[in-house]
Design a protein around this motif. Structure first.
Motif, short mmCIF file in Angstrom:
data_model
loop_
_atom_site.label_atom_id
_atom_site.label_comp_id
_atom_site.label_asym_id
_atom_site.label_seq_id
_atom_site.Cartn_x
_atom_site.Cartn_y
_atom_site.Cartn_z
N GLY A 83 0.81 -1.20 0.00
CA GLY A 83 0.00 0.00 0.00
C GLY A 83 0.85 1.25 0.00
O GLY A 83 0.66 2.13 0.83
N ASP A 84 1.82 1.33 -0.92
CA ASP A 84 2.72 2.47 -0.94
C ASP A 84 2.14 3.67 -1.67
O ASP A 84 2.80 4.70 -1.79
CB ASP A 84 4.06 2.09 -1.57
CG ASP A 84 3.89 1.47 -2.95
OD1 ASP A 84 2.74 1.46 -3.44
OD2 ASP A 84 4.88 1.01 -3.53
N GLY A 85 0.93 3.54 -2.17
CA GLY A 85 0.29 4.66 -2.82
C GLY A 85 0.64 4.85 -4.28
O GLY A 85 0.14 5.77 -4.93
N ILE A 86 1.51 3.99 -4.83
CA ILE A 86 1.90 4.10 -6.24
C ILE A 86 0.88 3.35 -7.09
O ILE A 86 0.60 2.18 -6.84
CB ILE A 86 3.32 3.54 -6.46
CG1 ILE A 86 4.33 4.32 -5.63
CG2 ILE A 86 3.69 3.57 -7.94
CD1 ILE A 86 5.75 3.79 -5.75
N ALA A 87 0.35 4.02 -8.08
CA ALA A 87 -0.65 3.40 -8.94
C ALA A 87 -0.02 2.32 -9.81
O ALA A 87 1.16 2.42 -10.17
CB ALA A 87 -1.29 4.46 -9.83
N PRO A 88 -0.75 1.27 -10.13
CA PRO A 88 -0.20 0.22 -11.00
C PRO A 88 0.10 0.78 -12.38
O PRO A 88 -0.51 1.76 -12.82
CB PRO A 88 -1.33 -0.82 -11.05
CG PRO A 88 -2.57 -0.06 -10.70
CD PRO A 88 -2.15 1.00 -9.73
N PRO A 89 1.06 0.19 -13.09
CA PRO A 89 1.43 0.72 -14.41
C PRO A 89 0.29 0.58 -15.41
O PRO A 89 -0.49 -0.38 -15.37
CB PRO A 89 2.63 -0.16 -14.82
CG PRO A 89 2.45 -1.41 -14.03
CD PRO A 89 1.84 -1.01 -12.72
N GLN A 90 0.18 1.57 -16.29
CA GLN A 90 -0.86 1.53 -17.32
C GLN A 90 -0.55 0.48 -18.38
O GLN A 90 -1.46 -0.06 -19.02
CB GLN A 90 -1.00 2.91 -17.98
CG GLN A 90 -1.46 4.00 -17.01
CD GLN A 90 -1.59 5.35 -17.71
OE1 GLN A 90 -1.37 5.45 -18.91
NE2 GLN A 90 -1.94 6.37 -16.94
N LYS A 91 0.74 0.19 -18.56
CA LYS A 91 1.13 -0.78 -19.57
C LYS A 91 2.30 -1.60 -19.04
O LYS A 91 3.30 -1.04 -18.60
CB LYS A 91 1.53 -0.09 -20.87
CG LYS A 91 1.93 -1.05 -21.98
CD LYS A 91 2.26 -0.30 -23.26
CE LYS A 91 2.66 -1.25 -24.39
NZ LYS A 91 2.99 -0.51 -25.64
#
Length: 219
Positions: A83-91
């Motif tokens: 839960g580090d707040g980094i969004a998953p990669p779009q690609k």
């Protein structure tokens, strides 16, 4: 005349008492005198309250307390990492479960690269990339070129052509023209015939490969 101190002579313990294998019983006085050593031995009675687990090295043993937390419970550090707040990669450029760190096919040593005039810096970097098994496995599968829709220059297609040629001609010497012809596209300040830095060329080559994989994606 030699004078012998009989008192000190009698105070020395007999030699047989210090020899290994002696079965003489210890007196209560001796136990009091060596209370520290007896305490160390008696502490072994607490072994039942602890556990012995094998360490990471074969044969190594780690002595640990029974109050070790259950490993099945998630640790706070893992929860923070997830839960580090980094969004998953779009690609996803390449799924990690498909990466093979070993050669998927057996290959002989590929071709050597001819120096075309101060191109040794490029040859050194290209050989490093050619013999990186995960990258070579992917290039030899031609998976990229099957789905590539780039118009014009594509560094991934260029590297695929070079690696395929190098590993398909073992024992020969080839001219790395697939890459040399695109030198200015890899980095604008590169000039054919000029001596450049191998590490810098490697960085620009990998960056160009990444840009090719991200072709069509937003910034």
């Amino acid at each position: 005349m030699t004078i012998v101190d009989k008192a000190s002579e009698s105070s020395d313990p007999p030699a047989y008492q210090n020899q290994p294998g002696s079965s003489e019983a210890a007196s209560p006085g001796d136990m009091d005198a060596g209370s520290a050593s007896w305490g160390a031995v008696s502490s072994l009675n607490d072994v039942s309250n602890h556990t012995l687990s094998l360490g990471p090295v074969p044969g190594a043993v780690v002595y640990s307390s029974s109050s070790v937390p259950d490993k099945s419970k998630p640790s706070p550090q893992k929860d923070q990492a997830l839960g580090d707040g980094i969004a998953p990669p779009q690609k996803v450029l390449f799924p990690s479960e498909k990466i093979c760190l070993k050669w998927q096919q057996t290959h002989r040593v590929g071709a050597g690269l001819q120096n075309l005039g101060n191109t040794c810096f490029a040859n050194a970097a290209l050989q490093c990339l050619t013999y990186t098994p995960p990258l070579a496995n992917y290039m030899l599968s031609h998976e990229h070129s099957k789905t590539c829709h780039a118009e014009g220059f594509c560094m991934m297609c260029t590297m695929q052509a070079h690696i395929t040629q190098a590993l398909s001609n073992p024992g020969d010497v080839i001219k790395p023209m697939f890459v040399i012809n695109e030198m200015r596209r890899i980095a604008r300040h590169f000039r054919f015939g000029n001596q450049e830095d191998a590490h810098e060329f490697l960085q620009y080559t990998v960056d160009a490969m990444q840009k090719a994989c991200l072709n069509g994606s937003n910034k």
